[in-house]
Design a protein around this motif. Structure first.
Motif, mmCIF file in Angstrom:
data_model
loop_
_atom_site.group_PDB
_atom_site.id
_atom_site.type_symbol
_atom_site.label_atom_id
_atom_site.label_comp_id
_atom_site.label_asym_id
_atom_site.label_seq_id
_atom_site.Cartn_x
_atom_site.Cartn_y
_atom_site.Cartn_z
ATOM 1 N N PHE A 1 51.048 34.125 55.967
ATOM 2 C CA PHE A 1 52.271 34.819 55.184
ATOM 3 C C PHE A 1 52.496 34.150 53.655
ATOM 4 N N THR A 2 52.152 33.236 53.465
ATOM 5 C CA THR A 2 52.136 32.710 52.106
ATOM 6 C C THR A 2 51.505 33.591 51.350
ATOM 7 N N PHE A 3 50.219 33.939 51.550
ATOM 8 C CA PHE A 3 49.258 34.963 50.900
ATOM 9 C C PHE A 3 49.936 36.315 50.755
ATOM 10 N N LEU A 4 50.494 36.598 51.921
ATOM 11 C CA LEU A 4 50.865 38.254 52.183
ATOM 12 C C LEU A 4 52.019 38.267 51.233
ATOM 13 N N LEU A 5 53.208 37.466 51.195
ATOM 14 C CA LEU A 5 54.272 37.497 50.258
ATOM 15 C C LEU A 5 54.232 37.361 48.987
ATOM 16 N N THR A 6 52.993 36.807 48.333
ATOM 17 C CA THR A 6 52.926 36.315 47.084
ATOM 18 C C THR A 6 51.710 37.093 46.362
ATOM 19 N N THR A 7 51.026 37.782 47.182
ATOM 20 C CA THR A 7 49.941 38.720 46.426
ATOM 21 C C THR A 7 50.334 40.196 45.878
ATOM 22 N N ARG A 8 49.584 40.800 45.437
ATOM 23 C CA ARG A 8 49.992 42.190 44.921
ATOM 24 C C ARG A 8 50.226 43.286 46.212
ATOM 25 N N GLY A 9 50.916 44.344 45.787
ATOM 26 C CA GLY A 9 51.271 45.342 47.071
ATOM 27 C C GLY A 9 52.676 45.165 47.420
ATOM 28 N N ILE A 10 52.887 45.821 48.503
ATOM 29 C CA ILE A 10 54.266 46.186 49.109
ATOM 30 C C ILE A 10 54.255 45.410 50.622
ATOM 31 N N PRO A 11 54.521 44.084 50.858
ATOM 32 C CA PRO A 11 54.197 43.532 52.196
ATOM 33 C C PRO A 11 55.225 44.194 53.298
ATOM 34 N N MET A 12 54.608 44.280 54.369
ATOM 35 C CA MET A 12 55.289 44.731 55.680
ATOM 36 C C MET A 12 54.923 43.581 56.752
ATOM 37 N N ILE A 13 55.996 43.457 57.568
ATOM 38 C CA ILE A 13 56.227 42.487 58.608
ATOM 39 C C ILE A 13 56.534 42.909 60.006
ATOM 40 N N TYR A 14 55.328 42.928 60.894
ATOM 41 C CA TYR A 14 55.687 43.536 62.226
ATOM 42 C C TYR A 14 56.722 42.802 63.088
ATOM 43 N N TYR A 15 57.757 43.354 63.708
ATOM 44 C CA TYR A 15 59.077 42.788 64.171
ATOM 45 C C TYR A 15 58.317 41.870 65.140
ATOM 46 N N GLY A 16 58.954 40.503 65.095
ATOM 47 C CA GLY A 16 58.527 39.330 65.939
ATOM 48 C C GLY A 16 57.500 38.308 65.404
ATOM 49 N N ASP A 17 56.622 38.882 64.358
ATOM 50 C CA ASP A 17 55.788 37.986 63.544
ATOM 51 C C ASP A 17 56.302 36.784 62.981
ATOM 52 N N GLU A 18 57.383 37.020 62.431
ATOM 53 C CA GLU A 18 58.309 36.100 62.121
ATOM 54 C C GLU A 18 58.620 34.977 62.557
ATOM 55 N N ILE A 19 58.563 34.998 63.810
ATOM 56 C CA ILE A 19 58.727 33.923 64.979
ATOM 57 C C ILE A 19 57.497 33.665 65.593
ATOM 58 N N GLY A 20 56.439 34.245 65.411
ATOM 59 C CA GLY A 20 55.035 33.853 65.720
ATOM 60 C C GLY A 20 54.759 34.645 67.327
ATOM 61 N N LEU A 21 55.712 35.760 67.495
ATOM 62 C CA LEU A 21 55.415 36.020 68.767
ATOM 63 C C LEU A 21 53.959 36.521 69.234
ATOM 64 N N ARG A 22 53.627 36.398 70.415
ATOM 65 C CA ARG A 22 52.555 36.571 70.794
ATOM 66 C C ARG A 22 52.103 37.811 71.557
ATOM 67 N N GLY A 23 50.816 38.247 71.922
ATOM 68 C CA GLY A 23 50.588 39.449 72.371
ATOM 69 C C GLY A 23 48.980 39.793 72.151
ATOM 70 N N GLU B 115 36.406 36.262 50.746
ATOM 71 C CA GLU B 115 36.646 37.723 51.436
ATOM 72 C C GLU B 115 37.827 38.079 51.096
ATOM 73 N N LEU B 116 39.160 37.307 50.537
ATOM 74 C CA LEU B 116 40.217 37.995 50.137
ATOM 75 C C LEU B 116 40.083 38.503 48.619
ATOM 76 N N THR B 117 39.384 37.669 47.909
ATOM 77 C CA THR B 117 39.252 37.986 46.552
ATOM 78 C C THR B 117 38.110 39.196 46.357
ATOM 79 N N ASN B 118 37.145 39.578 47.304
ATOM 80 C CA ASN B 118 36.251 40.309 47.411
ATOM 81 C C ASN B 118 36.713 41.687 47.696
ATOM 82 N N VAL B 119 37.950 41.620 48.440
ATOM 83 C CA VAL B 119 38.800 42.824 48.694
ATOM 84 C C VAL B 119 39.518 43.204 47.557
ATOM 85 N N LEU B 120 40.202 42.099 47.099
ATOM 86 C CA LEU B 120 41.021 42.483 45.904
ATOM 87 C C LEU B 120 40.193 43.072 44.528
#
Length: 650
Positions: A485-507, A443-448
């Motif tokens: 995160f490994t995929f997000l920060l190595t694939t094409r585009g400009i990555p964006m992180i939502y506050y707290g996701d870098e520590i696995g915040l739940r909700g 599905e990732l490659t289908n989108v790309l």
């Protein structure tokens, strides 16, 4: 007609004549003599000499403005082209600023047949462009902050006098105390993490009482009999030139921007041109008869049918309801087809950029605003700030529809919106399915593979979570998040992180996905801004994200390299990012068992003896032998390898 106060100043009317006028007024039922004009607000309150938009169209709100003309007091300003609405409550005037006009306070004299008043106006000193208005690119990583939920740095604005009673950390839809100072206090944390740009949700001033028009049931559904909310999120503006007092003031916002720039961090403003809050003064006292699409009493409700905007043969009523309907049948829809409204919105954007020195703009609810307006808006912003760029929200998982709204080419209607970047919702959904639900990574490659639909897919903003969806960790786990995160920060585009996701915040869904950042608020049990305050799980996630961000900044191919897929399966995916300065290999295994990969290096032009270095500390070096490399990936893991002796010398 001459007012009595003016007659007294002139001093030439005999007492007898004055009495006769009074008598006649009483006997003949004459209309009340017009009161003196009153100005309550000036928008914009200031502008710049030498600006690309000149004259600036100034809007004044007040009373008894009918028949007024405007005179600019002071050298370098000229007023003209006055328009007053039928109610006499809004006046529009062109103020032309001579390039030689000196910065400082000026006056605009508003004169009617009877009386006069003045309104303040300021010519500002332009901010030095160095380190400001920079735009953002693939070299950046954006971090999304909802100011109210990130950190409380100034308890004095938790429950301001003008909006008393809206602060309640125990209620998920009330203000919790986060503010600009809280962000300033934690800029060093963001710098350490490795982000380079902050997107802040809107800082416009919001209503100073509970929002009784948007209520929710205990099941978190819109319900007229439910509990009222506050507009802590910032999307219910009542003053587009004001700053929400719970966050701070304009001076503090400028201080935040300057402090961020000092650390090499950019600022992106969240702007809303589609609608206002339900309590904006315009709702009951509109500047023009067509300022909104509809009225409070009679309007369309938005039907969310954005597909109708992307094809030439869509039913006209569907298209109209999509463009003119009020969001959730509550938020008043602005009419960008109204010339005065359009000019107001364009100037508002320019004013915020010029006043704060920020670097980019995020456009809320992009498709619900006519693309012809975006064309004009983008051209105006680009003329003054050519480096600044924008990203628009087109909330849809269909790449064909999302791509339609990217600027750079004219569509079927001959309109090129000029909006260069969009959020990559199609890839977001694929990321969630692959790394939370365990669906096929194809599905990732289908989108790309649909990147050719876009004018420039490299400029898309990619993400795995934001403030409108449930948190990744609500249904995912830390291993899945590390792979995502490994995929997000190595694939094409400009990555964006939502506050707290870098520590696995739940909700869960809104507003549970907007929990307070641990340690950002008084009396918190722990402080996740510091290593010692993180749980073991949070430490692992944070360290991996930080590691990836610093690797991305160090190794250019991870930001600009061409993607080459090496192997794609349901639970394994290997791709390369390659350019003349080096090559990175990204390997992902979502299976619950270890998997061995044998990857051909000939397509990458890498011969025998080429050495790859493990960058996540999971294994040692690997070498190309017989035109291939062999690697074993642990269950549910990811690895990143880079060529040694690339341009960075490592």
């Amino acid at each position: 007609m001459i007012s009595f106060s003016r007659a007294a100043r002139i001093g030439r009317f005999p007492l007898l004549v004055a009495r006769l006028v009074i008598a006649m007024a009483g006997l003949m039922g004459m209309r009340e003599i017009q009161a003196a004009p009153e100005v309550q607000k000036v928008e914009p309150p200031s502008w710049w000499a030498g600006h690309s938009l000149n004259p600036v169209r100034v809007m004044m709100r007040g009373q008894d403005l009918a028949g007024a003309h405007v005179e600019a007091a002071g050298e370098g300003l000229r007023a003209g082209n006055v328009r007053v609405n039928a109610a006499g409550t809004y006046l529009f005037v062109d103020v032309t600023i001579n390039p030689s006009a000196k910065p400082g306070a000026y006056r605009l004299n508003i004169v009617t047949a009877e009386e006069g008043t003045t309104a303040p106006f300021e010519v500002l000193q332009p901010l030095a462009p160095a380190g400001r208005f920079q735009g953002f690119s693939n070299d950046d990583v954006i971090y999304l902050i909802m100011p109210d939920r990130f950190a409380d740095g100034d308890s004095a604005n938790d429950d301001p006098i003008v909006s008393r009673g809206l602060f309640n950390p125990q209620k998920s839809r009330y203000y919790h105390g986060g503010d600009f100072q809280g962000i300033i206090n934690h800029l060093s944390y963001l710098k350490e993490l490795g982000v380079t740009a902050l997107w802040l949700t809107p800082w416009y001033d919001n209503v100073n009482h509970a929002n009784q028009r948007e209520k929710y049931s205990s099941e978190n559904r819109l319900d007229a009999h439910g509990e009222a909310i506050t507009d802590y999120h910032g999307y219910g503006a009542v003053d587009f030139y004001g700053v929400e007092e719970h966050f701070g003031d304009l001076a503090k916002l400028k201080a935040l921007t300057d402090a961020a720039h000092h650390l090499g961090i950019k600022i992106i403003q969240d702007e809303v041109a589609n609608h206002t809050g339900p309590y904006h003064p315009w709702v009951t006292n509109s500047p023009t008869a067509t300022w909104y699409n509809g009225t409070l009493e009679k309007h369309l409700a938005n039907n969310w049918q954005t597909w109708s905007l992307t094809v030439p043969d869509a039913p006209a009523d569907q298209r109209r309801q999509t463009l003119e309907g009020w969001f959730i049948d509550i938020l008043p829809d602005l009419n960008q087809g109204d010339e005065e409204c359009s000019r107001y919105l364009i100037q508002n954007s320019l004013w915020w950029v010029g006043t704060t020195g920020m670097d980019g703009i995020r456009l809320d609810t992009l498709p619900y605003v006519p693309r012809s307006f975006w064309h004009d808006w983008r051209a105006a912003v680009g003329r003054q700030y050519p480096q600044l760029n924008v990203v628009g929200e087109m909330y849809d998982g269909d790449a064909r529809k999302v791509a339609f709204f990217q600027g750079g080419c004219a569509r079927f209607d001959s309109v090129d919106s000029g909006i260069e970047s969009l959020f990559d919702f199609p890839l977001f959904y694929a990321i969630r399915r692959a790394f939370i639900e365990g669906k096929s990574m194809k599905e990732l490659t289908n989108v790309l593979a649909q990147d050719s639909l876009y004018v420039d897919s490299q400029r898309l903003v990619t993400f795995l979570g934001l403030h409108d969806v449930e948190r990744f960790m609500n249904k995912g786990d830390s291993a899945g998040l590390a792979m995502a995160f490994t995929f997000l920060l190595t694939t094409r585009g400009i990555p964006m992180i939502y506050y707290g996701d870098e520590i696995g915040l739940r909700g869960g869904g809104d507003p549970d996905n907007r929990r307070d950042f641990p340690g950002g608020f008084p009396n918190g049990a722990r402080n996740a801004f510091e290593t010692a305050g993180r749980t073991p799980e949070e430490r692992v996630i944070f360290d991996r994200v930080k590691q990836l961000l610093h690797l991305r900044a160090e190794f250019e191919p991870l930001r600009h390299g061409r993607i080459m897929n090496l192997e794609v399966g349901d639970n394994r995916y290997a791709f390369a990012r390659t350019m003349t300065t080096g090559t990175a290999l990204v390997l992902l295994n979502t299976a619950t068992v270890a998997q061995s990969l044998e990857l051909q290096m000939q397509p990458l032009g890498l011969g025998d003896g080429t050495i790859f270095r493990d960058r996540l500390g999971l294994a040692g070096e690997i070498q190309v032998k017989g035109g291939k490399i062999k690697i074993t990936l642990e269950p549910r893991s990811a690895a990143v390898y880079t060529t040694i002796n690339a341009s960075n010398g490592k």
